[in-house]
Design an enzyme around this catalytic site. Structure first.
Site, PDB file in Angstrom:
ATOM      1  N   ALA A 288      50.560  43.926  44.001  1.00  0.00           N
ATOM      2  CA  ALA A 288      49.379  44.414  43.245  1.00  0.00           C
ATOM      3  C   ALA A 288      50.104  44.608  41.698  1.00  0.00           C
ATOM      4  CB  ALA A 288      48.896  45.627  43.853  1.00  0.00           C
ATOM      5  N   ALA A 289      51.225  44.565  41.413  1.00  0.00           N
ATOM      6  CA  ALA A 289      51.797  44.626  40.412  1.00  0.00           C
ATOM      7  C   ALA A 289      50.844  43.855  39.090  1.00  0.00           C
ATOM      8  CB  ALA A 289      53.335  44.184  40.063  1.00  0.00           C
ATOM      9  N   GLY A 290      50.673  42.586  39.493  1.00  0.00           N
ATOM     10  CA  GLY A 290      49.813  41.778  38.661  1.00  0.00           C
ATOM     11  C   GLY A 290      48.359  42.271  38.471  1.00  0.00           C
ATOM     12  N   ASP A 291      48.096  43.076  39.502  1.00  0.00           N
ATOM     13  CA  ASP A 291      46.710  43.628  39.515  1.00  0.00           C
ATOM     14  C   ASP A 291      46.625  44.889  38.662  1.00  0.00           C
ATOM     15  OD1 ASP A 291      45.773  41.606  41.265  1.00  0.00           O
ATOM     16  OD2 ASP A 291      46.292  42.843  43.033  1.00  0.00           O
TER      17      ASP A 291
HETATM   18  O1  RIB Z   1      47.475  41.075  44.577  1.00  0.00           O
HETATM   19  C1  RIB Z   1      47.784  41.597  45.759  1.00  0.00           C
HETATM   20  C2  RIB Z   1      46.590  41.669  46.788  1.00  0.00           C
HETATM   21  O2  RIB Z   1      46.526  40.188  46.996  1.00  0.00           O
HETATM   22  C3  RIB Z   1      47.015  42.119  48.322  1.00  0.00           C
HETATM   23  O3  RIB Z   1      46.409  43.335  47.999  1.00  0.00           O
HETATM   24  C4  RIB Z   1      46.346  41.274  49.056  1.00  0.00           C
HETATM   25  O4  RIB Z   1      45.119  41.705  49.706  1.00  0.00           O
HETATM   26  C5  RIB Z   1      45.858  40.068  48.251  1.00  0.00           C
HETATM   27  O5  RIB Z   1      44.606  39.995  48.084  1.00  0.00           O
END
Ligand code: RIB
Length: 304
Positions: A240-243
């Site tokens: 989730a760093a990119g998110d």
């Molecule tokens: O970017 C991380 C996410 O990728 C995770 O939370 C996983 O569910 C996938 O969607």
């Protein structure tokens, strides 16, 4: 202005491992946790924690109600989250020592979104509102087309990369946020500058953010290119760093278009996220990200 994240909601099954599984190998994991995840959910949490008015459209099964609750608790409008007769999407995530991950997805309800559901979910948005998409749900291409037909602005994180993306009208995307793997797939280039040049040739009206993990991030549009180094931290879990980067960048960039500031804030928020385990739970609050940026401002300066 509002941002509708139209994306995935996953139950993340996270295994701490000494190293990623090799073909044919059976191995004991070091620890297990079940977390909220999905690129859509993570990016919506990042947007909301960064202070953006955020809504979510997507689909879960009965087993995923806690994901909707988490979004609500974070201040995200979940009126467009549908509960279907299908299991919620899930991810099997291996996290190795040093924080790197390998992710296996099963789409579940995320892949049950139909064009009719998509059209319904876009109702109520006004020209000037933004839609943020990833590539973990069905009908992504149709959603992009419908959003543009309605005069909405679209930000796309084309993750995970897939061959289908080649048929999406990517030239209509207003902001493309991607990493070097996705950029390489779209351009055939491997070096950051080649990827940026290739993307601008193909999509001259778009703005592009290229993230390079520990090597920082670029912003590019028709007028300028900016670079921002990553903030050095000890990584525990890069999931989730990119998110986090995507949500924070969008929330900081949209109000005034200050890409340098948005890159710096997003880099700091993503750096904080990798120091913590989990996906949605690792995303910092705005005050924390801003305070961290103040403390480490020397590390986060952007270069032209
Ligand atoms: O970017 C991380 C996410 O990728 C995770 O939370 C996983 O569910 C996938 O969607």
């Amino acid at each position: 202005m509002k941002v509708l994240v139209f994306g995935s909601l996953n139950i993340d099954h996270v295994y701490q491992v000494p190293h990623f599984l090799r073909p044919g190998e059976t191995m004991d994991s070091l620890a297990y946790s079940r977390n909220a995840g999905g690129k859509g959910l993570n990016q919506a949490i990042a947007l909301a924690r960064a202070g953006m008015d955020t809504a979510f459209a997507g689909a879960i099964g009965q087993d995923g109600l806690f994901l909707r609750q988490l979004l609500e608790d974070t201040g995200v409008d979940t009126a467009r989250v549908q509960v279907l007769d299908s299991p919620t999407g899930h991810a099997i995530i291996q996290v190795e020592v040093g924080g790197g991950n390998a992710i296996l997805l099963l789409g579940g309800a995320n892949r049950c979104i139909t064009p009719e559901m998509a059209a319904h979910a876009l109702e109520g948005l006004c020209p000037g509102d933004w839609v943020l998409l990833q590539n973990e749900i069905s009908c992504g291409c149709e959603i992009l087309r419908m959003a543009k037909q309605r005069g909405l602005c679209v930000a796309l994180n084309p993750s995970p990369a897939s061959p289908e993306l080649a048929s999406w009208p990517l030239e209509t995307v207003d902001l493309l946020l991607l990493n070097e793997v996705e950029g390489g797939d779209l351009t055939g280039c491997t070096e950051p500058q080649g990827i940026l040049d290739g993307l601008m040739q193909r999509y001259p009206d778009s703005a592009v953010v290229l993230t390079l993990g520990a090597d920082g991030a670029y912003y590019r549009d028709a007028r300028q290119q900016l670079y921002c180094p990553a903030v050095p931290v000890t990584a525990v879990d890069t999931t989730a760093a990119g998110d986090t980067f995507t949500g924070y960048f969008l929330a900081a960039w949209l109000p005034g278009g200050d890409a340098a500031y948005a890159l710096r804030l997003a880099s700091h928020a993503a750096a904080l996220a990798v120091t913590r385990p989990g996906a949605g739970a690792s995303i910092p609050e705005a005050k924390e990200a801003a305070a961290f940026m103040d403390r480490t401002s020397k590390n986060g300066d952007c270069d032209q």
